[in-house]
Write a protein that holds these residues in place. Structure first.
Motif, PDB file in Angstrom:
ATOM      1  N   MET B   1       0.845  -1.204   0.000  1.00 45.96           N
ATOM      2  CA  MET B   1       0.000   0.000   0.000  1.00 45.96           C
ATOM      3  C   MET B   1       0.881   1.256   0.000  1.00 45.96           C
ATOM      4  N   ILE B   2       0.436   2.239  -0.745  1.00 44.31           N
ATOM      5  CA  ILE B   2       1.197   3.498  -0.786  1.00 44.31           C
ATOM      6  C   ILE B   2       0.275   4.629  -0.309  1.00 44.31           C
ATOM      7  N   GLU B   3       0.738   5.315   0.714  1.00 45.15           N
ATOM      8  CA  GLU B   3      -0.050   6.439   1.244  1.00 45.15           C
ATOM      9  C   GLU B   3       0.689   7.745   0.978  1.00 45.15           C
ATOM     10  N   VAL B   4       0.035   8.611   0.265  1.00 43.41           N
ATOM     11  CA  VAL B   4       0.609   9.926  -0.035  1.00 43.41           C
ATOM     12  C   VAL B   4      -0.233  10.958   0.719  1.00 43.41           C
ATOM     13  N   ASP B   5       0.424  11.745   1.560  1.00 43.37           N
ATOM     14  CA  ASP B   5      -0.331  12.652   2.425  1.00 43.37           C
ATOM     15  C   ASP B   5       0.227  14.079   2.355  1.00 43.37           C
ATOM     16  N   GLY B   6      -0.530  14.944   1.735  1.00 42.02           N
ATOM     17  CA  GLY B   6      -0.148  16.365   1.673  1.00 42.02           C
ATOM     18  C   GLY B   6       1.176  16.625   0.982  1.00 42.02           C
ATOM     19  N   LEU B   7       1.485  15.795  -0.004  1.00 45.17           N
ATOM     20  CA  LEU B   7       2.806  15.888  -0.648  1.00 45.17           C
ATOM     21  C   LEU B   7       2.930  17.173  -1.474  1.00 45.17           C
ATOM     22  N   THR B   8       3.987  17.900  -1.174  1.00 46.80           N
ATOM     23  CA  THR B   8       4.239  19.163  -1.880  1.00 46.80           C
ATOM     24  C   THR B   8       5.703  19.202  -2.286  1.00 46.80           C
ATOM     25  N   LYS B   9       5.939  19.655  -3.511  1.00 49.83           N
ATOM     26  CA  LYS B   9       7.323  19.817  -3.962  1.00 49.83           C
ATOM     27  C   LYS B   9       7.447  21.157  -4.677  1.00 49.83           C
ATOM     28  N   LYS B  10       8.380  21.955  -4.203  1.00 46.50           N
ATOM     29  CA  LYS B  10       8.617  23.258  -4.813  1.00 46.50           C
ATOM     30  C   LYS B  10      10.012  23.299  -5.410  1.00 46.50           C
ATOM     31  N   PHE B  11      10.126  23.837  -6.614  1.00 47.62           N
ATOM     32  CA  PHE B  11      11.438  24.131  -7.201  1.00 47.62           C
ATOM     33  C   PHE B  11      11.526  25.658  -7.249  1.00 47.62           C
ATOM     34  N   GLY B  12      12.250  26.241  -6.331  1.00 47.75           N
ATOM     35  CA  GLY B  12      12.250  27.700  -6.221  1.00 47.75           C
ATOM     36  C   GLY B  12      10.862  28.152  -5.783  1.00 47.75           C
ATOM     37  N   SER B  13      10.255  29.003  -6.599  1.00 47.84           N
ATOM     38  CA  SER B  13       8.900  29.454  -6.255  1.00 47.84           C
ATOM     39  C   SER B  13       7.828  28.648  -7.010  1.00 47.84           C
ATOM     40  N   PHE B  14       8.297  27.709  -7.856  1.00 48.58           N
ATOM     41  CA  PHE B  14       7.353  26.935  -8.678  1.00 48.58           C
ATOM     42  C   PHE B  14       6.897  25.671  -7.933  1.00 48.58           C
ATOM     43  N   SER B  41       6.081  12.556 -12.947  1.00 48.19           N
ATOM     44  CA  SER B  41       7.440  12.060 -12.687  1.00 48.19           C
ATOM     45  C   SER B  41       7.962  12.553 -11.343  1.00 48.19           C
ATOM     46  N   THR B  42       7.571  13.758 -10.949  1.00 48.39           N
ATOM     47  CA  THR B  42       7.994  14.293  -9.654  1.00 48.39           C
ATOM     48  C   THR B  42       7.436  13.419  -8.530  1.00 48.39           C
ATOM     49  N   THR B  43       6.145  13.052  -8.657  1.00 45.11           N
ATOM     50  CA  THR B  43       5.535  12.194  -7.636  1.00 45.11           C
ATOM     51  C   THR B  43       6.273  10.863  -7.566  1.00 45.11           C
ATOM     52  N   PHE B  44       6.500  10.260  -8.723  1.00 43.09           N
ATOM     53  CA  PHE B  44       7.167   8.952  -8.753  1.00 43.09           C
ATOM     54  C   PHE B  44       8.604   9.042  -8.230  1.00 43.09           C
ATOM     55  N   SER B  45       9.271  10.150  -8.555  1.00 45.15           N
ATOM     56  CA  SER B  45      10.659  10.310  -8.086  1.00 45.15           C
ATOM     57  C   SER B  45      10.715  10.388  -6.560  1.00 45.15           C
ATOM     58  N   ILE B  46       9.712  11.031  -5.968  1.00 43.68           N
ATOM     59  CA  ILE B  46       9.700  11.126  -4.497  1.00 43.68           C
ATOM     60  C   ILE B  46       9.429   9.743  -3.896  1.00 43.68           C
ATOM     61  N   ILE B  47       8.486   9.015  -4.488  1.00 44.71           N
ATOM     62  CA  ILE B  47       8.191   7.670  -3.964  1.00 44.71           C
ATOM     63  C   ILE B  47       9.423   6.763  -4.126  1.00 44.71           C
ATOM     64  N   ALA B  48      10.167   6.982  -5.212  1.00 46.22           N
ATOM     65  CA  ALA B  48      11.358   6.148  -5.478  1.00 46.22           C
ATOM     66  C   ALA B  48      12.584   6.628  -4.709  1.00 46.22           C
ATOM     67  N   THR B  49      12.414   7.582  -3.802  1.00 48.95           N
ATOM     68  CA  THR B  49      13.472   8.134  -2.937  1.00 48.95           C
ATOM     69  C   THR B  49      14.548   8.905  -3.710  1.00 48.95           C
ATOM     70  N   LEU B  50      14.183   9.411  -4.870  1.00 52.46           N
ATOM     71  CA  LEU B  50      15.156  10.160  -5.672  1.00 52.46           C
ATOM     72  C   LEU B  50      15.037  11.666  -5.472  1.00 52.46           C
ATOM     73  N   LEU B  51      13.942  12.078  -4.903  1.00 51.33           N
ATOM     74  CA  LEU B  51      13.691  13.500  -4.756  1.00 51.33           C
ATOM     75  C   LEU B  51      13.131  13.759  -3.361  1.00 51.33           C
TER      76      LEU B  51
END
Lengths: 281, 311
Positions: B1-14, B41-51
């Motif tokens: 099971m994968i639980e994603v909770d309030g996931l936010t990723k900012k690159f600078g102000s974006f 891809s950003t979501t997947f990269s975070i789940i894959a521990t790359l980001l």
């Protein structure tokens, strides 16, 4: 130890390196250059020098010249071999897959660095028969040769570590190469200039009385060319000690400094290879 | 099971991801739909521990990707959208290297490699250099690589991108087979219909925000208040056009006089739809058929993203 050597990245890197014709061509040209120089030197001394024989003094001179040439090769080749270790993986889009495996960052960095160091060691070992020609004529002890080998190994390991560190820190191989060559140039060239400056400054300020000069000693002790000279010609080392007022073997300072630099470089590379997932907390 | 909770990723102000929350059940196939740059891809990269996420949390089988990334890596097989290969390795050496990298011993690797090559239909290419394989073969080999340590969770970022139709079908068949093996599969694609039949749930992401999450059918029902209706009439269609133009619930009308059809978007409940048909018949329109068009995932996606664009 067995686990460290069974490192998948190390095995893969060695496999890839020796499937590449460039590696063999590189070794060939290295040996050719060394061979031409040594045989040319012997030919010049024995035939054109008019003596018809090769004196032990000539043998020592040859040994010194070979050592400097080999150091030059190491300083020139090491950045080229190591500065792309990680950045090439990034550019070839294989890094992310490597980073999602169970390998630790240390295993990956160790594998990359060791593969490059092993290749450079092979280069040095392959040159040993040429080196050993000097034994034919006497004047050089096996201990001296071993000492120079260890010095070369430390130097290539240190600059290899710096190269791998830059390849982690920079995204592009070309930037990493320039940074590594720049660092190498600083340690091998700029430090000698700083040494001269500090000696001049010291002489002027002390009006030639020759007080203690730790800064001059420091610049000299981290310069590979100066330290190699002190190893090959102990009298020059003695002159250096008298000039700086610090009678402490240069090679010990050199070893400590470059071991610390290597450890710092490897440590930084290991910490920066993967993103720190904890950091935002 | 994968639980994603309030996931936010900012690159600078974006904001690449903004407050993403979803739960993907074990053993299901999750399709992640969105345009290029939407945040897949950003979501997947975070789940894959790359980001590293800026805020929020992701848990894989209850293990936090930020606290125990090493544990998470053992559980997932990751296939990035763009990847390279080591050109001087043969296919089995390539898999052997990754097997060793996941800590498999020699015996385990020797057992796993032929099975995986068979699974991805590459057993004939075992001793060929990876660089000599076609694009589709490399994609399949990369999928085999992601499976080498038998992970419970597969993260496949655009696995069919750049493949020809045949290779795409082959990839879909393999994924179907993996589904029967009980793997949890996260798959992203911008070729939407190919996900519809494969996925249990889908998530639609647009500009870093999750616009919809659930089964394809549930999302269709929830989000599509407008239905595409085609009416076929006998004879001249001008009367039909005039009639339907007057209805305020109708928009985007399109007529084909050759086929005798009028197609339009209708906004209204089923009862109102029945009333519209009755009204048309009472008005004397020679209606041959009055049918609601089937909508696919692509229509759903377009509807969702159009809505967010206009908002």
């Amino acid at each position: 130890m067995k686990e460290m050597l069974a490192n998948p990245v190390l095995v893969k890197e060695i496999k890839l390196r020796f499937r590449n014709a460039k590696s063999f061509v590189g070794i060939l040209f290295y040996l050719l250059a060394m061979g031409i120089f040594v045989l040319g030197f012997i030919y010049l001394e024995t035939s054109l020098g008019g003596n018809g024989f090769f004196r032990p003094d000539d043998s020592l001179l040859l040994f010194m010249m070979i050592s400097f040439i080999q150091l030059g090769f190491i300083l020139f080749i090491t950045p080229g071999l190591t500065a792309g270790a990680i950045s090439t993986e990034r550019e070839k889009q294989t890094l992310n897959m490597l980073l999602t495996t169970s390998q630790t960052s240390f295993q990956i960095i160790f594998g990359k660095l060791t593969a490059s160091v092993v290749f450079l060691l092979l280069l040095i070992v392959a040159g040993l028969p040429i080196y050993s020609l000097v034994f034919l004529y006497g004047g050089v002890s096996p201990g001296q040769v071993l000492g120079i080998m260890l010095f070369n190994f430390l130097t290539l390991f240190a600059f290899g570590s710096i190269g791998v560190m830059y390849s982690v820190l920079t995204r592009k191989t070309i930037v990493s190469m320039i940074s590594t060559y720049g660092t190498m140039f600083f340690f091998a060239g700029v430090t000698a200039f700083f040494l001269l400056l500090s000696v001049q400054f010291n002489t002027l300020s002390a009006q030639g009385t020759g007080p203690l000069s730790p800064i001059s000693y420091f610049w000299g002790s981290i310069n590979p060319v100066i330290v190699l000279t002190s190893l090959l010609e102990p009298r020059m080392g003695q002159d250096f000690y008298e000039m700086t007022g610090i009678d402490f073997p240069l090679w010990i300072s050199y070893t400590v400094f470059y071991l610390l630099l290597s450890a710092a470089s490897v440590s930084l590379a290991v910490r920066r290879l993967r993103v720190n997932m904890h950091k935002y907390k | 099971m994968i639980e994603v909770d309030g996931l936010t990723k900012k690159f600078g102000s974006f904001y690449a991801l903004r407050d993403l929350t979803m739960t993907i059940d074990g053993g299901t196939v999750f399709g992640y739909v969105g345009a290029n740059g939407a945040g897949k891809s950003t979501t997947f990269s975070i789940i894959a521990t790359l980001l590293q996420p800026t805020a929020g949390e992701v848990k894989v089988d209850g293990i936090s990707v930020t606290e125990k990334p090493h544990e998470v890596r053992r559980r997932i097989g990751y296939m990035p959208d763009f990847f390279g290969v080591y050109d001087q390795l043969k296919a089995d050496e390539y898999l052997d290297f990754y097997g060793a990298s996941y800590g498999l011993d020699r015996i385990e690797r020797r057992a796993a490699i032929p099975k995986l090559l068979e699974l991805v239909n590459l057993e004939q290419k075992r001793y060929e250099y990876v660089d000599d394989l076609s694009r589709g073969m490399k994609q399949r080999l990369c999928l085999a690589r992601a499976l080498i340590h038998d992970p419970d969770i597969l993260i496949l970022d655009e696995p069919a991108s750049g493949l020809d139709p045949r290779a795409r079908v082959e990839m879909r068949e393999i994924l179907g087979h993996l589904r029967t093996m009980g793997k949890t599969i996260l798959i992203s694609s911008h070729i939407l219909p190919e996900l519809a039949e494969l996925c249990d749930t889908i998530g639609v992401i647009d500009s870093g925000e999750l616009k919809a999450f659930g089964s394809v059918r549930a999302i269709q029902e929830k989000l599509q208040s407008e239905k595409l209706i085609t009416v076929r009439v006998k004879g001249d269609i001008r009367q039909a056009i005039t009639f339907f133009e007057q209805d305020p619930s109708i928009s985007r009308m399109d007529a084909d006089s050759g086929k005798g059809t009028v197609t339009f978007l209708y906004r209204g409940a089923e009862e109102e739809q029945i009333a519209l048909l009755k009204k048309a018949l009472t008005a004397g329109l020679p209606v041959l058929s009055f049918a609601e068009e089937e909508t696919d995932l692509e229509d759903v996606y377009m509807a969702i993203t159009e809505r967010s664009d206009s908002a």
